[in-house]
Design a protein around this motif. Sequence first.
Motif, mmCIF file in Angstrom:
data_model
loop_
_atom_site.group_PDB
_atom_site.id
_atom_site.type_symbol
_atom_site.label_atom_id
_atom_site.label_comp_id
_atom_site.label_asym_id
_atom_site.label_seq_id
_atom_site.Cartn_x
_atom_site.Cartn_y
_atom_site.Cartn_z
ATOM 1 N N ILE A 10 -33.060 4.132 15.772
ATOM 2 C CA ILE A 10 -34.470 4.449 15.991
ATOM 3 C C ILE A 10 -34.619 5.240 17.285
ATOM 4 N N CYS B 198 -34.225 9.583 17.788
ATOM 5 C CA CYS B 198 -33.119 10.524 17.551
ATOM 6 C C CYS B 198 -33.190 11.697 18.511
ATOM 7 N N GLY B 199 -33.181 11.381 19.804
ATOM 8 C CA GLY B 199 -33.117 12.424 20.834
ATOM 9 C C GLY B 199 -31.666 12.641 21.229
ATOM 10 N N TYR B 200 -31.471 13.014 22.488
ATOM 11 C CA TYR B 200 -30.116 13.311 22.987
ATOM 12 C C TYR B 200 -29.171 12.138 22.726
ATOM 13 N N LEU B 201 -29.660 10.928 22.904
ATOM 14 C CA LEU B 201 -28.799 9.770 22.647
ATOM 15 C C LEU B 201 -28.721 9.451 21.153
ATOM 16 N N GLY B 202 -29.880 9.255 20.537
ATOM 17 C CA GLY B 202 -29.920 8.710 19.174
ATOM 18 C C GLY B 202 -29.361 9.632 18.105
ATOM 19 N N ILE C 83 -34.127 7.398 12.498
ATOM 20 C CA ILE C 83 -35.595 7.362 12.367
ATOM 21 C C ILE C 83 -36.220 7.874 13.655
ATOM 22 N N VAL D 15 -40.165 9.598 15.324
ATOM 23 C CA VAL D 15 -41.571 9.910 15.055
ATOM 24 C C VAL D 15 -41.832 11.420 15.057
ATOM 25 N N ASP D 16 -40.876 12.181 15.544
ATOM 26 C CA ASP D 16 -41.049 13.628 15.674
ATOM 27 C C ASP D 16 -40.637 14.315 14.365
ATOM 28 N N LYS E 87 -38.226 17.363 14.568
ATOM 29 C CA LYS E 87 -36.849 16.974 14.867
ATOM 30 C C LYS E 87 -36.166 16.390 13.629
ATOM 31 N N GLY F 238 -32.881 3.713 20.445
ATOM 32 C CA GLY F 238 -32.490 4.751 21.409
ATOM 33 C C GLY F 238 -33.662 5.614 21.829
ATOM 34 N N THR G 123 -32.007 2.907 28.263
ATOM 35 C CA THR G 123 -31.817 2.372 29.620
ATOM 36 C C THR G 123 -33.117 1.704 30.049
ATOM 37 N N GLU H 85 -25.768 2.680 26.913
ATOM 38 C CA GLU H 85 -25.040 3.900 26.541
ATOM 39 C C GLU H 85 -24.635 4.656 27.807
ATOM 40 N N LEU I 73 -22.969 7.788 27.601
ATOM 41 C CA LEU I 73 -22.568 9.156 27.233
ATOM 42 C C LEU I 73 -23.032 10.167 28.273
ATOM 43 N N LYS J 270 -34.772 9.455 37.127
ATOM 44 C CA LYS J 270 -35.729 8.415 36.713
ATOM 45 C C LYS J 270 -35.072 7.030 36.739
ATOM 46 N N ARG K 124 -34.793 18.694 31.628
ATOM 47 C CA ARG K 124 -35.608 17.642 32.241
ATOM 48 C C ARG K 124 -35.191 17.502 33.708
HETATM 49 P P1 NAD Z 1 -35.113 11.816 24.200
HETATM 50 O O1 NAD Z 1 -36.452 12.014 24.750
HETATM 51 O O2 NAD Z 1 -34.214 12.980 23.943
HETATM 52 O O3 NAD Z 1 -35.195 11.011 22.828
HETATM 53 C C1 NAD Z 1 -36.064 9.958 22.576
HETATM 54 C C2 NAD Z 1 -36.513 10.057 21.119
HETATM 55 O O4 NAD Z 1 -37.234 8.885 20.755
HETATM 56 C C3 NAD Z 1 -37.434 11.238 20.849
HETATM 57 O O5 NAD Z 1 -36.886 12.030 19.812
HETATM 58 C C4 NAD Z 1 -38.745 10.587 20.429
HETATM 59 O O6 NAD Z 1 -39.459 11.338 19.483
HETATM 60 C C5 NAD Z 1 -38.265 9.278 19.862
HETATM 61 N N1 NAD Z 1 -39.264 8.204 19.763
HETATM 62 C C6 NAD Z 1 -40.194 7.841 20.657
HETATM 63 N N2 NAD Z 1 -40.898 6.784 20.207
HETATM 64 C C7 NAD Z 1 -40.380 6.457 19.010
HETATM 65 C C8 NAD Z 1 -40.672 5.445 18.046
HETATM 66 N N3 NAD Z 1 -41.605 4.539 18.253
HETATM 67 N N4 NAD Z 1 -39.942 5.407 16.908
HETATM 68 C C9 NAD Z 1 -38.971 6.321 16.681
HETATM 69 N N5 NAD Z 1 -38.656 7.302 17.564
HETATM 70 C C10 NAD Z 1 -39.357 7.366 18.700
HETATM 71 O O7 NAD Z 1 -34.378 10.800 25.208
HETATM 72 P P2 NAD Z 1 -32.810 10.532 25.363
HETATM 73 O O8 NAD Z 1 -32.244 11.424 26.405
HETATM 74 O O9 NAD Z 1 -32.181 10.459 24.035
HETATM 75 O O10 NAD Z 1 -32.837 9.077 26.000
HETATM 76 C C11 NAD Z 1 -33.146 7.930 25.244
HETATM 77 C C12 NAD Z 1 -32.767 6.705 26.061
HETATM 78 O O11 NAD Z 1 -31.354 6.708 26.260
HETATM 79 C C13 NAD Z 1 -33.379 6.649 27.451
HETATM 80 O O12 NAD Z 1 -33.618 5.318 27.792
HETATM 81 C C14 NAD Z 1 -32.274 7.205 28.331
HETATM 82 O O13 NAD Z 1 -32.377 6.767 29.648
HETATM 83 C C15 NAD Z 1 -31.058 6.639 27.644
HETATM 84 N N6 NAD Z 1 -29.821 7.390 27.872
HETATM 85 C C16 NAD Z 1 -29.801 8.735 27.741
HETATM 86 C C17 NAD Z 1 -28.634 9.435 27.957
HETATM 87 C C18 NAD Z 1 -28.602 10.929 27.914
HETATM 88 O O14 NAD Z 1 -27.601 11.515 28.390
HETATM 89 N N7 NAD Z 1 -29.607 11.612 27.398
HETATM 90 C C19 NAD Z 1 -27.452 8.743 28.296
HETATM 91 C C20 NAD Z 1 -27.490 7.349 28.358
HETATM 92 C C21 NAD Z 1 -28.681 6.681 28.159
#
Ligand code: NAD
Length: 436
Positions: A6, A8-12, A29, A31-32, A35, A82, A121, A146, A148, A265, A332
Amino acid sequence: MRLSVIGCGYLGAVHAAAMASIGHDVVGIDVDERKVAQLAAGKAPFFEPGLEELLVEGVQSGRLRFTTDTSAAFGASVHFIGVGTPQQKGGYAADLTYVDAAVDGLLPYLSPGDIVAGKSTVPVGTAATLAPRIGAKGATLVWNPEFLREGWAVKDTIDPDRLVAGVPEGDDGVRAADVLREVYHPAVAKQTPFIVTDYATAELVKVAANAFLATKISFINAMAEIAEVTGADVTQLADAIGHDARIGRRFLGAGIGFGGGCLPKDIRAFSARAEELGRGESVAFLREMDAINLRRRDRAVELVVQALGGSVFEKNVTVLGAAFKPHSDDIRDSPALDVAVRLYGLGAAVTITDPAAIENARRIHPQLTYVEDRDEALRGADAVIVVTEWDEYRRQLSPEAAGALVSGRVVVDGRNCLDAAAWRRAGWTYYGMGRP
Ligand code: NAD
């Protein structure tokens, strides 16, 4: 195993694709809608080496799909969370509304015996507040932070250097850890350290790791500030102290500092949480690390101004890089873009180029001029500043060739990534960070 992811951004997105690649049946899954449509078509919505190949392979095999419909999580036995945990508007603490919404949205589709694995996180204490809601459905919460690195996310997800599982006490916790071992079977088979802890420790491992990395970068940048007033060279200093195995050379690259969607952050959220816990003084140094980090952006701008004789007004400044680091299109809190925007604010005609991040940067800062082609971007520059250490600038840009394109051979190396001697030999006036 059937898994849901749940968020699907950079992590998911990487997690979902990587889990499918190791044989699981995965639904991602988010909400975007945009994406999700891209992911479902096997297209990476952001730049991450190796991701698109995994998406195509997963989608074609039928083991990987994406949807905006949370009910698709029903039937999966492990659900990864995620979603983002950005900095709150107007404060340092983490905004947990997305985590809360993701958990609330998932609850109706949980079955007894399911595992919910938090990967976002979060501030220490979050898992303990979420666990009862998940437990009421007969499911078990684990916190599985995570680690990564963007740019290496595929490799780091499939083959991490360690796995951490924060679990509840008792049999549920033991079983949950076993289920996660099954999920990560290739890494476990390779004897990757798998550390089982309580919730608080797992949450803290993640923020402690980021706090340490931020501190290491800011430490060397503090040394750069001292080098600047003493005529010392921070890069030699870093090499020399880095030979001490207790210190190590990695993350001792002085420059314009850290940025991105995590370190800034995360250290701020850690400070805020420590204060809530009555232990603000324990991590008060993180505020200092943050301040050192931001000062280096000022310094880079100052160097360009100085290099151009005291003013950048109406001068052509070419900025090499926009992403917060190479091998990523993530802008970011990018120090690179911040420096570019400040130069623009001082009246410079700023031209930016970046191998991956132009589209993202243009969306946020449409006032700047973006040029895809590096050499085109260099043409007519009065000064050049390197702010993201892409190989395209660090290794593949010859000072002689670049010199033939610009109007003035002035370069500010915001990442100390160029061969200063070679650039000087080619007739450039070279300025580094913390270097004479
Ligand atoms: P991101 O903004 O790229 O992705 C977050 C995703 O969650 C978005 O696609 C958003 O649309 C979706 N979302 C929001 N609310 C939702 C909901 N209710 N249901 C389904 N999807 C929903 O952020 P990211 O970089 O992937 O980071 C996610 C988490 O992972 C953060 O806590 C971050 O600190 C942590 N993290 C990130 C990295 C990294 O390198 N990017 C590494 C380790 C940990």
